[in-house]
Scaffold this motif. Structure first.
Motif, PDB file in Angstrom:
ATOM      1  N   VAL A  30       0.845  -1.198   0.000  1.00 43.72           N
ATOM      2  CA  VAL A  30       0.000   0.000   0.000  1.00 43.72           C
ATOM      3  C   VAL A  30       0.879   1.246   0.000  1.00 43.72           C
ATOM      4  CG1 VAL A  30      -1.909  -1.127   1.208  1.00 43.72           C
ATOM      5  CG2 VAL A  30      -0.157   0.086   2.536  1.00 43.72           C
ATOM      6  N   ILE A  31       0.285   2.335  -0.436  1.00 49.85           N
ATOM      7  CA  ILE A  31       0.926   3.645  -0.291  1.00 49.85           C
ATOM      8  C   ILE A  31       0.675   4.074   1.146  1.00 49.85           C
ATOM      9  CG2 ILE A  31       0.953   6.033  -1.085  1.00 49.85           C
ATOM     10  CD1 ILE A  31      -0.264   4.888  -3.750  1.00 49.85           C
ATOM     11  N   GLY A  32       1.721   4.074   1.962  1.00 51.85           N
ATOM     12  CA  GLY A  32       1.548   4.322   3.386  1.00 51.85           C
ATOM     13  C   GLY A  32       1.574   5.788   3.755  1.00 51.85           C
ATOM     14  N   LYS A  33       2.445   6.558   3.084  1.00 50.39           N
ATOM     15  CA  LYS A  33       2.622   7.949   3.472  1.00 50.39           C
ATOM     16  C   LYS A  33       3.152   8.737   2.292  1.00 50.39           C
ATOM     17  CE  LYS A  33       4.643  10.603   7.319  1.00 50.39           C
ATOM     18  NZ  LYS A  33       5.523  10.509   8.500  1.00 50.39           N
ATOM     19  N   VAL A  34       2.686   9.977   2.153  1.00 46.00           N
ATOM     20  CA  VAL A  34       3.171  10.854   1.091  1.00 46.00           C
ATOM     21  C   VAL A  34       3.449  12.228   1.692  1.00 46.00           C
ATOM     22  CG1 VAL A  34       2.766  11.842  -1.186  1.00 46.00           C
ATOM     23  CG2 VAL A  34       1.740   9.619  -0.599  1.00 46.00           C
ATOM     24  N   PHE A  35       4.696  12.653   1.591  1.00 47.51           N
ATOM     25  CA  PHE A  35       5.069  14.013   1.986  1.00 47.51           C
ATOM     26  C   PHE A  35       5.209  14.804   0.694  1.00 47.51           C
ATOM     27  CE2 PHE A  35       8.724  16.854   3.650  1.00 47.51           C
ATOM     28  CZ  PHE A  35       7.841  17.883   3.902  1.00 47.51           C
ATOM     29  N   TYR A  36       4.191  15.603   0.391  1.00 45.96           N
ATOM     30  CA  TYR A  36       4.146  16.316  -0.877  1.00 45.96           C
ATOM     31  C   TYR A  36       4.040  17.834  -0.723  1.00 45.96           C
ATOM     32  CZ  TYR A  36      -0.872  17.092  -0.164  1.00 45.96           C
ATOM     33  OH  TYR A  36      -2.077  17.495   0.343  1.00 45.96           O
ATOM     34  N   ALA A  37       3.730  18.312   0.491  1.00 46.83           N
ATOM     35  CA  ALA A  37       3.418  19.735   0.663  1.00 46.83           C
ATOM     36  C   ALA A  37       4.656  20.615   0.749  1.00 46.83           C
ATOM     37  CB  ALA A  37       2.554  19.930   1.905  1.00 46.83           C
ATOM     38  N   GLY A  38       5.805  20.032   1.088  1.00 46.80           N
ATOM     39  CA  GLY A  38       7.004  20.837   1.206  1.00 46.80           C
ATOM     40  C   GLY A  38       7.046  21.639   2.490  1.00 46.80           C
ATOM     41  N   SER A  39       8.129  22.384   2.677  1.00 44.05           N
ATOM     42  CA  SER A  39       8.270  23.201   3.878  1.00 44.05           C
ATOM     43  C   SER A  39       9.160  24.404   3.557  1.00 44.05           C
ATOM     44  CB  SER A  39       8.856  22.368   5.020  1.00 44.05           C
ATOM     45  OG  SER A  39      10.189  21.988   4.733  1.00 44.05           O
ATOM     46  N   LEU A  65      10.833  15.809  -0.361  1.00 47.76           N
ATOM     47  CA  LEU A  65       9.540  15.137  -0.523  1.00 47.76           C
ATOM     48  C   LEU A  65       9.765  13.656  -0.846  1.00 47.76           C
ATOM     49  CD1 LEU A  65       7.671  17.876  -2.591  1.00 47.76           C
ATOM     50  CD2 LEU A  65       7.935  17.654  -0.112  1.00 47.76           C
ATOM     51  N   TYR A  66       8.797  12.833  -0.471  1.00 49.80           N
ATOM     52  CA  TYR A  66       8.976  11.393  -0.698  1.00 49.80           C
ATOM     53  C   TYR A  66       7.640  10.663  -0.719  1.00 49.80           C
ATOM     54  CZ  TYR A  66       8.295  10.896   4.374  1.00 49.80           C
ATOM     55  OH  TYR A  66       7.781  10.934   5.647  1.00 49.80           O
ATOM     56  N   ILE A  67       7.675   9.453  -1.267  1.00 49.40           N
ATOM     57  CA  ILE A  67       6.550   8.508  -1.230  1.00 49.40           C
ATOM     58  C   ILE A  67       7.022   7.292  -0.439  1.00 49.40           C
ATOM     59  CG2 ILE A  67       4.992   7.041  -2.574  1.00 49.40           C
ATOM     60  CD1 ILE A  67       5.474   8.970  -4.945  1.00 49.40           C
ATOM     61  N   GLU A  68       6.234   6.872   0.517  1.00 45.98           N
ATOM     62  CA  GLU A  68       6.595   5.718   1.334  1.00 45.98           C
ATOM     63  C   GLU A  68       5.610   4.576   1.081  1.00 45.98           C
ATOM     64  OE1 GLU A  68       6.915   4.685   6.091  1.00 45.98           O
ATOM     65  OE2 GLU A  68       7.731   6.581   5.355  1.00 45.98           O
ATOM     66  N   LEU A  69       6.125   3.466   0.553  1.00 44.46           N
ATOM     67  CA  LEU A  69       5.318   2.259   0.358  1.00 44.46           C
ATOM     68  C   LEU A  69       5.437   1.408   1.613  1.00 44.46           C
ATOM     69  CD1 LEU A  69       6.279   1.372  -3.336  1.00 44.46           C
ATOM     70  CD2 LEU A  69       4.670   3.094  -2.464  1.00 44.46           C
ATOM     71  N   TYR A  70       4.421   0.593   1.873  1.00 42.84           N
ATOM     72  CA  TYR A  70       4.376  -0.163   3.124  1.00 42.84           C
ATOM     73  C   TYR A  70       3.863  -1.568   2.869  1.00 42.84           C
ATOM     74  CZ  TYR A  70       3.464  -1.092   8.107  1.00 42.84           C
ATOM     75  OH  TYR A  70       3.467  -1.616   9.368  1.00 42.84           O
ATOM     76  N   ASN A  71       4.540  -2.557   3.432  1.00 51.25           N
ATOM     77  CA  ASN A  71       4.080  -3.946   3.355  1.00 51.25           C
ATOM     78  C   ASN A  71       3.096  -4.176   4.486  1.00 51.25           C
ATOM     79  OD1 ASN A  71       3.617  -6.668   3.225  1.00 51.25           O
ATOM     80  ND2 ASN A  71       5.754  -7.287   3.474  1.00 51.25           N
ATOM     81  N   ASN A  72       1.819  -4.152   4.155  1.00 53.17           N
ATOM     82  CA  ASN A  72       0.757  -4.232   5.162  1.00 53.17           C
ATOM     83  C   ASN A  72       0.372  -5.665   5.476  1.00 53.17           C
ATOM     84  OD1 ASN A  72      -0.781  -2.606   6.883  1.00 53.17           O
ATOM     85  ND2 ASN A  72      -2.594  -2.766   5.587  1.00 53.17           N
ATOM     86  N   SER A  73       1.152  -6.620   4.999  1.00 56.70           N
ATOM     87  CA  SER A  73       0.824  -8.032   5.203  1.00 56.70           C
ATOM     88  C   SER A  73       1.752  -8.648   6.237  1.00 56.70           C
ATOM     89  CB  SER A  73       0.944  -8.795   3.890  1.00 56.70           C
ATOM     90  OG  SER A  73       2.303  -8.965   3.528  1.00 56.70           O
ATOM     91  N   ALA A  74       1.497  -9.908   6.534  1.00 61.61           N
ATOM     92  CA  ALA A  74       2.305 -10.646   7.503  1.00 61.61           C
ATOM     93  C   ALA A  74       3.336 -11.520   6.815  1.00 61.61           C
ATOM     94  CB  ALA A  74       1.395 -11.489   8.394  1.00 61.61           C
ATOM     95  N   GLU A  75       3.576 -11.302   5.534  1.00 59.46           N
ATOM     96  CA  GLU A  75       4.546 -12.109   4.792  1.00 59.46           C
ATOM     97  C   GLU A  75       5.437 -11.209   3.946  1.00 59.46           C
ATOM     98  OE1 GLU A  75       2.232 -13.534   0.867  1.00 59.46           O
ATOM     99  OE2 GLU A  75       1.241 -14.115   2.743  1.00 59.46           O
ATOM    100  N   LEU A 129       9.279   1.168   2.283  1.00 62.76           N
ATOM    101  CA  LEU A 129      10.221   1.422   1.190  1.00 62.76           C
ATOM    102  C   LEU A 129      10.005   2.866   0.771  1.00 62.76           C
ATOM    103  CD1 LEU A 129      11.135  -0.827  -1.793  1.00 62.76           C
ATOM    104  CD2 LEU A 129      10.413   1.521  -2.226  1.00 62.76           C
ATOM    105  N   VAL A 130      11.074   3.654   0.806  1.00 65.28           N
ATOM    106  CA  VAL A 130      10.973   5.094   0.575  1.00 65.28           C
ATOM    107  C   VAL A 130      11.629   5.459  -0.748  1.00 65.28           C
ATOM    108  CG1 VAL A 130      11.635   7.382   1.422  1.00 65.28           C
ATOM    109  CG2 VAL A 130      10.905   5.610   3.034  1.00 65.28           C
ATOM    110  N   ILE A 131      10.885   6.216  -1.584  1.00 66.87           N
ATOM    111  CA  ILE A 131      11.440   6.738  -2.827  1.00 66.87           C
ATOM    112  C   ILE A 131      11.363   8.256  -2.785  1.00 66.87           C
ATOM    113  CG2 ILE A 131      10.843   4.664  -4.120  1.00 66.87           C
ATOM    114  CD1 ILE A 131       8.492   6.117  -5.309  1.00 66.87           C
ATOM    115  N   THR A 132      12.389   8.906  -3.308  1.00 67.97           N
ATOM    116  CA  THR A 132      12.485  10.354  -3.213  1.00 67.97           C
ATOM    117  C   THR A 132      13.301  10.895  -4.376  1.00 67.97           C
ATOM    118  OG1 THR A 132      13.155  12.188  -1.769  1.00 67.97           O
ATOM    119  CG2 THR A 132      14.544  10.234  -1.759  1.00 67.97           C
ATOM    120  N   ASN A 133      13.331  12.188  -4.498  1.00 69.55           N
ATOM    121  CA  ASN A 133      14.173  12.816  -5.508  1.00 69.55           C
ATOM    122  C   ASN A 133      15.610  12.964  -5.032  1.00 69.55           C
ATOM    123  OD1 ASN A 133      12.357  13.321  -7.716  1.00 69.55           O
ATOM    124  ND2 ASN A 133      11.408  14.938  -6.504  1.00 69.55           N
ATOM    125  N   CYS A 134      15.777  13.251  -3.748  1.00 73.13           N
ATOM    126  CA  CYS A 134      17.101  13.566  -3.210  1.00 73.13           C
ATOM    127  C   CYS A 134      17.326  12.777  -1.924  1.00 73.13           C
ATOM    128  CB  CYS A 134      17.239  15.053  -2.947  1.00 73.13           C
ATOM    129  SG  CYS A 134      16.874  16.092  -4.381  1.00 73.13           S
TER     130      CYS A 134
END
Length: 553
Positions: free
Chosen positions: A47-56, A71-81, A137-142
């Motif tokens: 699942v897409i767990g968290k998105v930091f898109y607004a900046g600061s 900014l980043y997109i954080e994917l999350y393994n929401n299962s038990a495997e 799992l985190v993906i980002t530009n920098c």
């Protein structure tokens, strides 16, 4: 059967070999189990767990003021495997202005079951990218440490993938972090994740047997030229989150039809560069693994978070101390401070007693100053301690906030004169008043045991105890037999309710008789009101001057 002789070297070698082979077969089984993960295999798990898109904004007023590199997109393994996410596509929905935007309402006829995207990225295929249960799992530009650069203080040096953009604005990379592939971008010069502030930033995950870049293309709605967007069938989607404009959140701004996201989300603060993220709520816990909420409705599943650190979920905000005290233990909490005063410091526990209009609590792990008024916020972990050490069932609890990282808190402190709340002894001896600064009037004071504890008794026979737990009284201090007033912090200590004085001057000895004098006659003396608060000058009526009752005409 018990063996008398020791194992031979050959037998030891065989046992070690068998253990090694068992480990290898286990790893091979996990590898084969996750290697062929399809979209269907990953649905409900990734699942897409968290998105930091607004900046600061940059720290210390540095320019340019606004900042987007963290900014980043954080994917999350929401299962038990364990799951293999190699080859997974991450697609950003089209973010054109209203007139040219393809929205969910347009996904009909030849576009039924579709969604339109401006960019598609891919986690490298070919080698397994295994996510363990409950891991991100985190993906980002920098993928660098941004903590000394901008608000939010995000350290992305441990991100899993980054875009190796050549754009000067995002050309801050780490050789240690592998690249996320650019599969398609409507604008060839945008070789970075083009987060929109303040939205929309709809994001979808896909797994496909064919190259998604070969999907059909279209121009902006109503256009026959310009950048080409990509049209992707949503049947292959794993997860989708509709992030709409945070200034004017509306279902009309949705990019995905209800089949793929029945709602939408955005940050709570409508301002741009607000240093907030959107994250899934925590539904439950399976041991140490958080189970995130996933009902296919982002309006329900997501919440706006002030804490933009990666891996952070289930954080709370409390507008008052009373709200904080009601939050469950173990939660990371941002406690708002609105004219909250620091009543006392307990050196024994390194704890401060903080009170606002709603109640009081205990603060640990951060330096405060007694007799100051605080406005801002403190971030820490909530805990509740049973302070009845002897009797059962418990009679009282201490609520506390422990600060692990002082840099996450921000507040202004101004000096103030403490003002206590007048109470009777029965009123003070109540859970609701734990930690509050109160004044008792006209109490007798007697020694208990070795004298460290005192008994306070009012005219109606009600009692509670007093003790110099905060160590503020002089070593030669002599408690009076009776006090006109005594001001202190109420706590439950050992097995009873105590009043802990905040100063020697807060214990106003009862004097015999009342003197009528003029204001000029008491100039320069120690003057207090009936609540034990020191005054700069006498007030009309009854005052306590050098321990005696004085009426000023």
């Amino acid at each position: 059967m018990q063996r008398d002789s020791p194992l031979s070297a050959n037998e030891v070698h065989i046992i070690k070999y068998n253990k090694l082979m068992k480990k290898l077969f286990t790893l091979l089984f996990v590898f084969l189990a996750v290697l062929s993960a399809s979209a269907e295999d990953l649905q409900g798990k990734l699942v897409i767990g968290k998105v930091f898109y607004a900046g600061s904004t940059r720290l210390n007023g540095a320019t340019p003021k606004n900042y987007l590199c963290h900014l980043y997109i954080e994917l999350y393994n929401n299962s038990a495997e364990a799951i293999d996410v190699a080859g997974t596509y991450v697609a950003m929905a089209n973010s054109d202005a209203a007139a040219a935007a393809w929205t969910a309402a347009d996904m009909v006829d030849d576009k039924a079951g579709m969604a339109i995207f401006k960019q598609v990225f891919q986690i490298p295929a070919g080698s397994p990218v295994v996510m363990e249960p409950g891991k991100s799992l985190v993906i980002t530009n920098c993928a660098i440490d941004h903590s000394e650069i901008a608000e939010g203080k995000v350290n992305l040096s441990n991100a899993d993938f980054e875009l190796k953009s050549t754009n000067a604005a995002f050309n801050f990379h780490s050789d240690a972090v592998p690249a996320l592939s650019v599969v398609y971008s409507a604008n060839a010069s945008q070789d970075y994740i083009n987060f929109m502030n303040p939205g929309p930033d709809g994001i979808a995950l896909f797994k496909a047997d064919t190259d998604i870049a070969a999907c059909a293309k279209t121009y902006g709605k109503g256009k026959d030229s310009g950048n080409e967007l990509i049209v992707i069938p949503m049947a292959n989607s794993i997860d989708a989150v509709d992030i709409v404009k945070q200034k004017t959140p509306s279902a009309d701004d949705k990019r995905f039809t209800a089949e793929y996201d029945a709602g939408f989300t955005c940050t709570a603060d409508p301002g741009t560069f607000n240093c907030q993220a959107v994250a899934r709520k925590v539904l439950s816990a399976d041991g140490d693994r958080k189970v995130l909420q996933d009902t296919n409705n982002s309006s329900d599943d997501f919440e706006s978070l002030w804490n933009v650190q990666t891996g952070v979920y289930d954080v709370k905000e409390a507008a008052t101390i009373a709200e904080f005290n009601a939050i469950e233990d173990g939660k990371l909490v941002k406690l708002a401070l609105i004219d909250a005063r620091v009543n006392a410091f307990n050196d024994l526990d390194r704890a401060y007693y903080l009170e606002d209009a709603s109640g009081a609590t205990v603060i640990k792990g951060i330096n405060l100053t007694k007799s100051t008024l605080l406005n801002g916020y403190i971030v820490g972990t909530k805990a509740t301690t049973d302070v009845d050490y002897v009797n059962e069932p418990s009679q009282a609890f201490e609520y506390s906030l422990t600060v692990e990282d002082a840099s996450q808190s921000a507040f202004e402190a101004t000096e103030m004169e403490l003002v206590a709340t007048p109470m009777t002894i029965p009123e003070a001896c109540a859970q609701a008043n734990y930690g509050r600064l109160v004044t008792l009037s006209d109490v007798e004071i007697t020694k208990i045991g070795n004298g460290m504890n005192k008994q306070l008794k009012d005219a109606a026979g009600n009692t509670m105890k007093a003790r110099d737990l905060f160590g503020i009284l002089p070593s030669d201090y002599e408690w009076p037999a009776k006090a006109t007033s005594i001001t202190g912090v109420v706590i439950f200590y050992m097995t009873g309710w105590f009043l802990m004085p905040i100063s020697a001057e807060a214990i106003v000895a009862d004097a015999t008789g009342i003197t009528n004098v003029n204001a000029a006659d008491v100039k320069g003396l120690q003057i207090y009101n009936l609540q034990g608060m020191r005054l700069n000058s006498v007030q009309k009526g009854l005052n306590i001057v050098n321990g005696k009752k004085v009426v000023i005409k």
